[in-house]
Write a protein that holds these residues in place. Structure first.
Motif, PDB file in Angstrom:
ATOM      1  N   SER A  26       0.811  -1.214   0.000  1.00  9.13           N
ATOM      2  CA  SER A  26       0.000   0.000   0.000  1.00  9.13           C
ATOM      3  C   SER A  26       0.847   1.268   0.000  1.00  9.13           C
ATOM      4  CB  SER A  26      -0.959   0.000   1.187  1.00  9.13           C
ATOM      5  OG  SER A  26      -0.240  -0.068   2.401  1.00  9.13           O
ATOM      6  N   GLY A  27       2.014   1.240   0.644  1.00 14.47           N
ATOM      7  CA  GLY A  27       2.895   2.408   0.650  1.00 14.47           C
ATOM      8  C   GLY A  27       3.402   2.746  -0.737  1.00 14.47           C
ATOM      9  N   VAL A  28       3.686   1.706  -1.519  1.00 16.37           N
ATOM     10  CA  VAL A  28       4.155   1.905  -2.891  1.00 16.37           C
ATOM     11  C   VAL A  28       3.000   2.390  -3.761  1.00 16.37           C
ATOM     12  CG1 VAL A  28       5.119   0.730  -4.910  1.00 16.37           C
ATOM     13  CG2 VAL A  28       5.986   0.217  -2.643  1.00 16.37           C
ATOM     14  N   ALA A  29       1.824   1.854  -3.535  1.00 15.76           N
ATOM     15  CA  ALA A  29       0.652   2.242  -4.327  1.00 15.76           C
ATOM     16  C   ALA A  29       0.324   3.720  -4.148  1.00 15.76           C
ATOM     17  CB  ALA A  29      -0.546   1.388  -3.934  1.00 15.76           C
ATOM     18  N   LYS A  30       0.600   4.259  -2.964  1.00 11.01           N
ATOM     19  CA  LYS A  30       0.325   5.671  -2.702  1.00 11.01           C
ATOM     20  C   LYS A  30       1.374   6.585  -3.337  1.00 11.01           C
ATOM     21  CE  LYS A  30      -1.696   4.517   1.722  1.00 11.01           C
ATOM     22  NZ  LYS A  30      -1.452   4.481   3.160  1.00 11.01           N
ATOM     23  N   ARG A  31       2.593   6.083  -3.492  1.00 17.78           N
ATOM     24  CA  ARG A  31       3.701   6.933  -3.925  1.00 17.78           C
ATOM     25  C   ARG A  31       3.967   6.912  -5.426  1.00 17.78           C
ATOM     26  NH1 ARG A  31       4.955   5.310   1.222  1.00 17.78           N
ATOM     27  NH2 ARG A  31       5.927   6.893   2.529  1.00 17.78           N
ATOM     28  N   PHE A  32       3.558   5.855  -6.097  1.00 20.73           N
ATOM     29  CA  PHE A  32       3.870   5.711  -7.515  1.00 20.73           C
ATOM     30  C   PHE A  32       2.611   5.562  -8.341  1.00 20.73           C
ATOM     31  CE2 PHE A  32       7.548   4.165  -5.218  1.00 20.73           C
ATOM     32  CZ  PHE A  32       8.595   4.781  -5.879  1.00 20.73           C
ATOM     33  N   LYS A  33       2.721   5.959  -9.630  1.00 22.90           N
ATOM     34  CA  LYS A  33       1.605   5.829 -10.557  1.00 22.90           C
ATOM     35  C   LYS A  33       2.127   5.124 -11.802  1.00 22.90           C
ATOM     36  CE  LYS A  33      -1.552   8.407 -13.390  1.00 22.90           C
ATOM     37  NZ  LYS A  33      -1.566   9.483 -14.336  1.00 22.90           N
ATOM     38  N   ARG A  93       6.833   9.078 -10.297  1.00 25.19           N
ATOM     39  CA  ARG A  93       6.919   9.428  -8.875  1.00 25.19           C
ATOM     40  C   ARG A  93       6.916  10.934  -8.748  1.00 25.19           C
ATOM     41  NH1 ARG A  93      11.796  11.657  -7.682  1.00 25.19           N
ATOM     42  NH2 ARG A  93      13.556  11.100  -9.002  1.00 25.19           N
ATOM     43  N   ARG A  94       6.686  11.420  -7.522  1.00 22.54           N
ATOM     44  CA  ARG A  94       6.753  12.859  -7.267  1.00 22.54           C
ATOM     45  C   ARG A  94       8.206  13.285  -7.114  1.00 22.54           C
ATOM     46  NH1 ARG A  94       2.630  11.445  -3.722  1.00 22.54           N
ATOM     47  NH2 ARG A  94       4.060  11.522  -1.988  1.00 22.54           N
ATOM     48  N   ALA A  95       8.460  14.547  -7.362  1.00 25.39           N
ATOM     49  CA  ALA A  95       9.815  15.080  -7.251  1.00 25.39           C
ATOM     50  C   ALA A  95      10.198  15.270  -5.783  1.00 25.39           C
ATOM     51  CB  ALA A  95       9.903  16.411  -7.980  1.00 25.39           C
ATOM     52  N   GLN A  96      11.480  15.158  -5.506  1.00 28.47           N
ATOM     53  CA  GLN A  96      11.974  15.431  -4.165  1.00 28.47           C
ATOM     54  C   GLN A  96      12.265  16.921  -4.032  1.00 28.47           C
ATOM     55  OE1 GLN A  96      15.215  12.713  -4.233  1.00 28.47           O
ATOM     56  NE2 GLN A  96      16.598  14.127  -5.224  1.00 28.47           N
ATOM     57  N   ASN A  97      12.702  17.352  -2.865  1.00 28.32           N
ATOM     58  CA  ASN A  97      13.077  18.742  -2.561  1.00 28.32           C
ATOM     59  C   ASN A  97      11.891  19.703  -2.495  1.00 28.32           C
ATOM     60  OD1 ASN A  97      15.818  18.033  -2.545  1.00 28.32           O
ATOM     61  ND2 ASN A  97      15.970  18.342  -4.736  1.00 28.32           N
ATOM     62  N   MET A  98      10.693  19.219  -2.258  1.00 31.26           N
ATOM     63  CA  MET A  98       9.525  20.100  -2.188  1.00 31.26           C
ATOM     64  C   MET A  98       9.036  20.297  -0.753  1.00 31.26           C
ATOM     65  SD  MET A  98       7.959  21.757  -4.556  1.00 31.26           S
ATOM     66  CE  MET A  98       6.206  21.802  -4.814  1.00 31.26           C
ATOM     67  N   ARG A  99       9.624  19.632   0.208  1.00 28.50           N
ATOM     68  CA  ARG A  99       9.062  19.608   1.555  1.00 28.50           C
ATOM     69  C   ARG A  99       9.355  20.856   2.377  1.00 28.50           C
ATOM     70  NH1 ARG A  99       4.884  16.282   1.978  1.00 28.50           N
ATOM     71  NH2 ARG A  99       5.347  14.337   0.946  1.00 28.50           N
ATOM     72  N   HIS A 100      10.595  21.306   2.395  1.00 34.53           N
ATOM     73  CA  HIS A 100      10.929  22.472   3.225  1.00 34.53           C
ATOM     74  C   HIS A 100      12.048  23.257   2.578  1.00 34.53           C
ATOM     75  CE1 HIS A 100      14.426  20.218   4.768  1.00 34.53           C
ATOM     76  NE2 HIS A 100      13.615  19.205   4.810  1.00 34.53           N
ATOM     77  N   LYS A 136       6.185  18.608 -11.552  1.00 30.67           N
ATOM     78  CA  LYS A 136       6.010  17.585 -12.591  1.00 30.67           C
ATOM     79  C   LYS A 136       6.403  16.213 -12.059  1.00 30.67           C
ATOM     80  CE  LYS A 136       7.064  20.480 -16.577  1.00 30.67           C
ATOM     81  NZ  LYS A 136       8.007  20.657 -17.674  1.00 30.67           N
ATOM     82  N   PRO A 137       5.648  15.182 -12.434  1.00 31.92           N
ATOM     83  CA  PRO A 137       6.063  13.834 -12.037  1.00 31.92           C
ATOM     84  C   PRO A 137       7.312  13.409 -12.810  1.00 31.92           C
ATOM     85  CG  PRO A 137       4.050  13.761 -13.337  1.00 31.92           C
ATOM     86  CD  PRO A 137       4.368  15.196 -13.120  1.00 31.92           C
ATOM     87  N   ILE A 138       8.136  12.592 -12.171  1.00 35.60           N
ATOM     88  CA  ILE A 138       9.399  12.145 -12.743  1.00 35.60           C
ATOM     89  C   ILE A 138       9.305  10.649 -13.021  1.00 35.60           C
ATOM     90  CG2 ILE A 138      11.868  11.872 -12.268  1.00 35.60           C
ATOM     91  CD1 ILE A 138      11.541  14.375 -10.453  1.00 35.60           C
ATOM     92  N   GLN A 139       9.862  10.238 -14.144  1.00 38.46           N
ATOM     93  CA  GLN A 139       9.814   8.832 -14.512  1.00 38.46           C
ATOM     94  C   GLN A 139      10.882   8.046 -13.767  1.00 38.46           C
ATOM     95  OE1 GLN A 139      10.130   8.099 -18.699  1.00 38.46           O
ATOM     96  NE2 GLN A 139      10.116   5.905 -18.446  1.00 38.46           N
ATOM     97  N   VAL A 140      10.498   6.879 -13.247  1.00 37.35           N
ATOM     98  CA  VAL A 140      11.436   5.967 -12.601  1.00 37.35           C
ATOM     99  C   VAL A 140      11.930   5.023 -13.690  1.00 37.35           C
ATOM    100  CG1 VAL A 140      11.702   4.211 -10.821  1.00 37.35           C
ATOM    101  CG2 VAL A 140      10.126   6.110 -10.468  1.00 37.35           C
ATOM    102  N   LYS A 141      13.248   4.814 -13.759  1.00 36.35           N
ATOM    103  CA  LYS A 141      13.810   4.014 -14.837  1.00 36.35           C
ATOM    104  C   LYS A 141      14.607   2.833 -14.305  1.00 36.35           C
ATOM    105  CE  LYS A 141      14.175   7.951 -17.917  1.00 36.35           C
ATOM    106  NZ  LYS A 141      15.042   8.800 -18.711  1.00 36.35           N
ATOM    107  N   GLY A 142      14.860   1.890 -15.192  1.00 35.75           N
ATOM    108  CA  GLY A 142      15.764   0.783 -14.900  1.00 35.75           C
ATOM    109  C   GLY A 142      15.208  -0.214 -13.904  1.00 35.75           C
ATOM    110  N   LYS A 143      16.096  -0.714 -13.065  1.00 37.42           N
ATOM    111  CA  LYS A 143      15.749  -1.760 -12.096  1.00 37.42           C
ATOM    112  C   LYS A 143      14.708  -1.288 -11.084  1.00 37.42           C
ATOM    113  CE  LYS A 143      18.843  -5.126 -12.902  1.00 37.42           C
ATOM    114  NZ  LYS A 143      18.731  -6.559 -12.817  1.00 37.42           N
ATOM    115  N   TRP A 144      14.760   0.005 -10.735  1.00 41.00           N
ATOM    116  CA  TRP A 144      13.809   0.517  -9.751  1.00 41.00           C
ATOM    117  C   TRP A 144      12.391   0.438 -10.267  1.00 41.00           C
ATOM    118  CZ3 TRP A 144      14.434   0.781  -4.879  1.00 41.00           C
ATOM    119  CH2 TRP A 144      15.705   0.983  -4.344  1.00 41.00           C
TER     120      TRP A 144
END
Length: 67
Positions: free
Chosen positions: A10-17, A26-33, A48-56
């Protein structure tokens, strides 16, 4: 004999599309503070959403039960 159903993480389902073509986003990092320090251009780019590539991407799909 019954086969086991794989549970979705469920944690992965919430974070990735997953897109219709099978890309993992996935969502971009560096947006929190500390957003005052960052440029407005950078903050817009982080939306903007970022594409996850490769093994990940494969790992994420496995955790969602798609691969």
């Amino acid at each position: 004999m019954k086969k086991f159903k794989q549970k979705t993480r469920s944690g992965v389902a919430k974070r990735f599309k997953i897109t219709a073509t099978g890309k993992v986003l996935r969502r971009a990092q560096n947006m929190r503070h500390r957003r005052r320090i960052k440029s407005k251009k950078a903050i817009r780019a982080y939306r903007k959403p970022i594409q996850v590539k490769g093994k990940w991407a494969l790992k994420v799909k496995r955790m969602l039960g798609l691969a």
